[in-house]
Motif scaffolding. Structure first.
Motif, PDB file in Angstrom:
ATOM      1  N   PRO A   1      -1.915  19.352   3.984  1.00 51.09           N
ATOM      2  CA  PRO A   1      -3.320  18.919   4.016  1.00 51.09           C
ATOM      3  C   PRO A   1      -3.793  18.220   2.750  1.00 51.09           C
ATOM      4  O   PRO A   1      -4.671  17.353   2.818  1.00 51.09           O
ATOM      5  CB  PRO A   1      -4.082  20.233   4.231  1.00 51.09           C
ATOM      6  N   TYR A   2      -3.242  18.565   1.594  1.00 53.64           N
ATOM      7  CA  TYR A   2      -3.632  17.939   0.338  1.00 53.64           C
ATOM      8  C   TYR A   2      -2.529  17.000  -0.148  1.00 53.64           C
ATOM      9  O   TYR A   2      -1.394  17.444  -0.343  1.00 53.64           O
ATOM     10  CB  TYR A   2      -3.889  18.990  -0.753  1.00 53.64           C
ATOM     11  N   PRO A   3      -2.811  15.717  -0.344  1.00 54.91           N
ATOM     12  CA  PRO A   3      -1.823  14.862  -1.002  1.00 54.91           C
ATOM     13  C   PRO A   3      -1.678  15.261  -2.460  1.00 54.91           C
ATOM     14  O   PRO A   3      -2.511  15.984  -3.006  1.00 54.91           O
ATOM     15  CB  PRO A   3      -2.419  13.456  -0.853  1.00 54.91           C
TER      16      PRO A   3
ATOM     17  N   GLY B   1      -2.768  26.507  -6.940  1.00 53.35           N
ATOM     18  CA  GLY B   1      -2.721  25.073  -7.180  1.00 53.35           C
ATOM     19  C   GLY B   1      -1.299  24.580  -7.384  1.00 53.35           C
ATOM     20  O   GLY B   1      -0.919  23.512  -6.884  1.00 53.35           O
ATOM     21  N   THR B   2      -0.484  25.335  -8.116  1.00 56.22           N
ATOM     22  CA  THR B   2       0.923  24.967  -8.303  1.00 56.22           C
ATOM     23  C   THR B   2       1.666  25.016  -6.983  1.00 56.22           C
ATOM     24  O   THR B   2       2.490  24.134  -6.680  1.00 56.22           O
ATOM     25  CB  THR B   2       1.576  25.915  -9.326  1.00 56.22           C
ATOM     26  N   THR B   3       1.409  26.038  -6.183  1.00 54.47           N
ATOM     27  CA  THR B   3       2.046  26.130  -4.860  1.00 54.47           C
ATOM     28  C   THR B   3       1.652  24.944  -3.991  1.00 54.47           C
ATOM     29  O   THR B   3       2.496  24.357  -3.300  1.00 54.47           O
ATOM     30  CB  THR B   3       1.641  27.445  -4.175  1.00 54.47           C
ATOM     31  N   ALA B   4       0.373  24.571  -4.016  1.00 59.18           N
ATOM     32  CA  ALA B   4      -0.082  23.415  -3.241  1.00 59.18           C
ATOM     33  C   ALA B   4       0.567  22.125  -3.747  1.00 59.18           C
ATOM     34  O   ALA B   4       0.920  21.242  -2.951  1.00 59.18           O
ATOM     35  CB  ALA B   4      -1.601  23.307  -3.297  1.00 59.18           C
ATOM     36  N   LEU B   5       0.746  22.010  -5.058  1.00 57.86           N
ATOM     37  CA  LEU B   5       1.400  20.817  -5.612  1.00 57.86           C
ATOM     38  C   LEU B   5       2.831  20.706  -5.110  1.00 57.86           C
ATOM     39  O   LEU B   5       3.281  19.630  -4.690  1.00 57.86           O
ATOM     40  CB  LEU B   5       1.378  20.882  -7.141  1.00 57.86           C
TER      41      LEU B   5
ATOM     42  N   TYR C   1       4.563  17.755  -2.503  1.00 55.97           N
ATOM     43  CA  TYR C   1       5.770  16.978  -2.749  1.00 55.97           C
ATOM     44  C   TYR C   1       6.796  17.173  -1.636  1.00 55.97           C
ATOM     45  O   TYR C   1       7.602  16.286  -1.360  1.00 55.97           O
ATOM     46  CB  TYR C   1       6.398  17.390  -4.079  1.00 55.97           C
ATOM     47  N   ASN C   2       6.768  18.333  -0.995  1.00 54.53           N
ATOM     48  CA  ASN C   2       7.787  18.661   0.001  1.00 54.53           C
ATOM     49  C   ASN C   2       7.465  18.136   1.389  1.00 54.53           C
ATOM     50  O   ASN C   2       8.372  17.861   2.175  1.00 54.53           O
ATOM     51  CB  ASN C   2       7.962  20.184   0.056  1.00 54.53           C
TER      52      ASN C   2
ATOM     53  N   GLN D   1       0.844  -1.187   0.000  1.00 60.02           N
ATOM     54  CA  GLN D   1       0.000   0.000   0.000  1.00 60.02           C
ATOM     55  C   GLN D   1       0.880   1.237   0.000  1.00 60.02           C
ATOM     56  O   GLN D   1       2.083   1.155   0.252  1.00 60.02           O
ATOM     57  CB  GLN D   1      -0.909   0.018   1.230  1.00 60.02           C
ATOM     58  N   ARG D   2       0.268   2.380  -0.289  1.00 59.60           N
ATOM     59  CA  ARG D   2       1.021   3.626  -0.314  1.00 59.60           C
ATOM     60  C   ARG D   2       1.287   4.115   1.095  1.00 59.60           C
ATOM     61  O   ARG D   2       0.426   4.065   1.971  1.00 59.60           O
ATOM     62  CB  ARG D   2       0.259   4.694  -1.095  1.00 59.60           C
ATOM     63  N   SER D   3       2.519   4.590   1.329  1.00 60.83           N
ATOM     64  CA  SER D   3       2.897   5.170   2.609  1.00 60.83           C
ATOM     65  C   SER D   3       3.817   6.347   2.348  1.00 60.83           C
ATOM     66  O   SER D   3       4.174   6.645   1.199  1.00 60.83           O
ATOM     67  CB  SER D   3       3.592   4.125   3.493  1.00 60.83           C
ATOM     68  N   PHE D   4       4.236   7.034   3.424  1.00 59.34           N
ATOM     69  CA  PHE D   4       5.078   8.206   3.212  1.00 59.34           C
ATOM     70  C   PHE D   4       6.498   7.853   2.812  1.00 59.34           C
ATOM     71  O   PHE D   4       7.305   8.727   2.524  1.00 59.34           O
ATOM     72  CB  PHE D   4       5.094   9.093   4.474  1.00 59.34           C
ATOM     73  N   PHE D   5       6.858   6.559   2.775  1.00 62.86           N
ATOM     74  CA  PHE D   5       8.171   6.166   2.292  1.00 62.86           C
ATOM     75  C   PHE D   5       8.173   5.973   0.771  1.00 62.86           C
ATOM     76  O   PHE D   5       9.233   5.816   0.175  1.00 62.86           O
ATOM     77  CB  PHE D   5       8.618   4.855   2.958  1.00 62.86           C
TER      78      PHE D   5
END
Length: 318
Positions: free
Chosen positions: A272-274, A258-262, A266-267, A48-52
Motif C-alpha cells: 500500500p505504501y510506495p 516504519g522500517t518494516t513498511a520500508l 522494496y519487496n 516515467q516511473r513504473s514497477f520495472f
C-alpha cells in the motif's frame, strides 16, 4: 500573601530569561538549506516511473540556479547512495525555489546512463528558524535501449518484404525446403515483486528470510534509509535491524513499523505504501505530535499485516 509588585517583577524576570535563552538557541542554529531526492533507472524508457524501474546507485545529480541574465549563479553536485537517494546542503539558507535538479552522469557499470530525464524544480517542504528543507520529484536516467521484458516494446519494422512467387505455365510440385527456424523469445525474468505481499516484523528478523533484504541490509543505518529528520530522532549509529527490535517507546514503535513498511515496499510493488511514501510519512510523523507518531505507527502496522487480506509470500532462502 505575596506582594503584587514582587510577583510582577518575578514574572517579568522569568519572561526575559526565557526570551534570552530562546534567542541564544536560535543563534546557535546554523542557517542551511537541505535538498533531498531520488534517482531511478527508467528501464523501459517511457519517461516515467513504473514497477520495472529501480533506485539507481552512483548517479550524479546537479542542482543549479540561474540568474535573471540566464547565467548559473549557484551549482552543486552529489552522488546517490545504494538506495538511489541524495542529499545536498547549502550554507547560508539561500532561497532555492527557482533552482532545478537533473541527472548529470551515472556509474559506467550501472548500464543506465545513456540519457537523462528532464530536470525537476525544487519544492520547499518547510522552514524552521533559518533552516529550509527542499524536495525534488524523482529523477530518471535511461539505458540505450528498453529492456526486453518491457511492455509495448517496439522493434524495427521489416524493410525487405517477402517476394510473391511468379506462376509458371507448367507448374510442378514445389520441392520441400528446410523448415523456417523457430524464433524463441527470451523468457520473462521472474518478478516476485509484482505479487502482493506484506510481511510483519518478525518475518524480516528471521535468518531463513535474510535473502529478501535486497536494496538495504540489516546493517544499513536508519539515518541513511530515512534521511536527516530521522537522524535527529534516532542518531546516526542505529541500524535497521536494531530499529526492528524497538519495543515499548512510542518513537521506537514508529521506527519498527516504519522500517518494516520500508522493507515491504522494496519487496512488493503492490504494497500500500510506495518507498518514497514510507519515508515521507515517517518524517512527517517525526515532525508532528505524539498522537501523529502513534497514528502513523498503527497505519504502518496495519499495512504490514496485509489488512487481513494479503499474506507474506516469503519462502525459505536456499
Amino acid at each position: 500573601m505575596s506582594h503584587p509588585i514582587i510577583m510582577d517583577s518575578l514574572l517579568k524576570f522569568f519572561f526575559i530569561t526565557v526570551i534570552l535563552l530562546l534567542s541564544a538557541a536560535v543563534r546557535e542554529i546554523q542557517g542551511d538549506a537541505m535538498v533531498t531526492g531520488t534517482v531511478f533507472c527508467d528501464q523501459c524508457k517511457d519517461g516515467q516511473r513504473s514497477f520495472f524501474d529501480y533506485p539507481l546507485d552512483g548517479a550524479k545529480v546537479v542542482v543549479a540556479c540561474g540568474g535573471n541574465d540566464g547565467q548559473v549563479t549557484m551549482w552543486k553536485e552529489e552522488t546517490t547512495n545504494m538506495m538511489g537517494s541524495y542529499a545536498m546542503r547549502f550554507n547560508g539558507s539561500p532561497d532555492l525555489r527557482g533552482c532545478y535538479a537533473q541527472v548529470s552522469g551515472t556509474n559506467s557499470a550501472a548500464g543506465c546512463g545513456a540519457s537523462a530525464g528532464p530536470p525537476k524544480n525544487l519544492k520547499l517542504m518547510f522552514e524552521i528558524f533559518d533552516m529550509a528543507f527542499y524536495t525534488v520529484d524523482a529523477l530518471i536516467s535511461q539505458p540505450a535501449q528498453p529492456m526486453p521484458f518491457c511492455p509495448n516494446r517496439t522493434s524495427n519494422p521489416t524493410t525487405n518484404p517477402i517476394p510473391t512467387p511468379t506462376p509458371t505455365p507448367n507448374p510442378t510440385l514445389p520441392v520441400p525446403g528446410p523448415p523456417p527456424p523457430t524464433v524463441r523469445l527470451p523468457p520473462l525474468p521472474p518478478a516476485p515483486f509484482l505479487e502482493a505481499s506484506a510481511c510483519p516484523t518478525q518475518n524480516w528478523l528471521m535468518q531463513e528470510y535474510r535473502c529478501y533484504w535486497k536494496v538495504v541490509s540489516p546493517e544499513t543505518k536508519v539515518a541513511v534509509a530515512f534521511g536527516l529528520i530521522a537522524a535527529k530522532s534516532y542518531g546516526t549509529d542505529m541500524t535497521l535491524q536494531e530499529g526492528l527490535l524497538g519495543r515499548g517507546d512510542l518513537y521506537r514503535t514508529l521506527l519498527r513499523e516504519g522500517t518494516t513498511a520500508l522493507l515491504n515496499s522494496y519487496n512488493s510493488m503492490q504494497f500500500p505504501y510506495p518507498t518514497l511514501g514510507v519515508i515521507e510519512h515517517m518524517n512527517m510523523a517525526l515532525l508532528g505530535s505524539s498522537s501523529q507518531v502513534l497514528l502513523t505507527a498503527l497505519r504502518f502496522k496495519r499495512a504490514n499485516s496485509g489488512f487481513g487480506k494479503v499474506g507474506c509470500k516469503f519462502t525459505p532462502c536456499n
